[in-house]
Write an enzyme that holds these catalytic residues in place. Structure first.
Site, PDB file in Angstrom:
ATOM      1  CG  ASP A  52      -6.664  -1.480  -0.190  1.00 23.99           C
ATOM      2  OD1 ASP A  52      -6.932  -2.297  -0.252  1.00 23.99           O
ATOM      3  OD2 ASP A  52      -7.998  -1.107  -0.836  1.00 23.99           O
ATOM      4  CD  GLU A  88      -1.503  -0.108  -4.950  1.00 26.62           C
ATOM      5  OE1 GLU A  88      -2.109   1.056  -5.886  1.00 26.62           O
ATOM      6  OE2 GLU A  88      -2.131  -0.808  -5.153  1.00 26.62           O
TER       7      GLU A  88
END
Length: 322
Positions: free
Chosen positions: A34, A201
């Site tokens: 991420d 997401e």
């Protein structure tokens, strides 16, 4: 951010391009999950933030590296009173009026008891971060969304928005106060995959030309070393666009992003597997750059083996192409 117990929905649309460039070079500390990327105004140094180690971060003289680990943004964890406040996820970094904002997520795997927090620093140097706690964007089982994966965005009028969400009813947006330390309005849905586990997401909004491009990750993100999904159900990066920052996003086929729309920007290819957790950065030399994490299948599939990837984006067709 990762919810490894949930299965991914299958990709429904083909991408604009089927041949993908290999990830750009990376040297030094390249294992990451991420990523969030920014360049410091004072000296041009690159800073990269990531999930783990209470938001770990590194710096480099260029996007290629060599990346040098700095430490943790919040070594004491978050002040948000939720389980997971010592295991922070999914950072986003933005410059706001000369101050560097890092958003982070507090949650536990598979839970809707979540919140998006904020830390700030004037310099991004180690031990200069102030934790502001929750932005007011929180969720529990009464909400249609999961309040993680925050992304701050400022439109051309100067209004700040937060894009967020993971699974459940997917991606939501809320207007923020100015400066954007706290939410200012109720939220509304801007992207939804009705099929399967609603495996969308990691929203990231980016303005290029006359369009606002909503990038997001779809599919199963994690745990590939123990449980790989069916081919095509692993993480991939998709996009929709709109002439406004606040909704009406559609893909290249005109399908609404709230009805399962999404044009593939990057998916598994060659030795690249499950790219996602993306953002877009305007590099002063390279122009728009898509950055993300991915598995190199020649190295290993464990989450700890994921690597920092990046590619220059070509918007000449009106859609981002790697």
């Amino acid at each position: 951010m990762y919810l490894p117990t949930l299965a991914a929905s299958a990709s429904l649309l083909v991408g604009v391009a089927h041949g993908y460039a290999s990830p750009g070079a990376c040297s030094g500390a390249c294992n990451i999950h991420d990523p969030a990327l920014i360049r410091r105004e004072s000296d041009g140094k690159y800073f990269r933030f990531s999930t783990g180690n209470k938001i770990s971060y590194a710096s480099a003289s260029s996007i290629e590296g060599p990346w040098t680990a700095i430490g943790s943004v919040l070594p004491g964890g978050s002040s948000i009173d939720l389980d997971g406040n010592d295991d922070l996820w999914a950072p986003d970094v933005q410059l706001v009026n000369g101050v560097y904002y890092v958003l982070y997520s507090v949650s536990t795997f598979g839970s809707q008891n979540s919140a998006i927090g904020l830390a700030t620093s004037d310099t991004m140097d180690l031990n200069t971060w102030t934790d502001h706690g929750s932005t007011g964007i929180r969720s529990d089982s009464s909400k249609p969304y999961n309040a993680i994966d925050g992304n701050l965005f400022q439109d051309d009028s100067g209004t700040w928005y937060m894009n967020f969400g993971s699974f459940w009813n997917d991606i939501y947006q809320a207007q923020m106060k100015s400066p954007p330390t706290a939410v200012a309005s109720s939220s509304y849905q801007i992207a939804y995959q009705p099929a399967g586990e609603h495996a969308v997401e990691g929203a990231y909004l980016y303005k290029y030309g006359n369009y606002y491009y909503l990038f997001f990750s779809e599919g199963k993100c994690c745990g590939y070393d123990s449980s790989r999904p069916a081919t095509g159900e692993e993480y991939k990066i998709k996009v929709c666009r709109s002439t406004t920052a606040t909704g009406n996003f559609v893909d290249a086929n005109g399908v609404s992003c709230t009805s399962g729309g999404g044009t593939i920007v990057l998916e598994s290819h060659d030795n690249v597997y499950g790219p996602g957790g993306q953002g877009v950065f305007t590099d002063p030399t390279l122009g728009p750059v898509l950055y993300y994490h991915y598995v190199d299948t020649t190295i290993g599939y464990a989450d700890s083996q994921k690597l920092f990837g990046w590619n220059v984006l070509d918007f000449s067709s009106g859609w981002p192409v790697v």
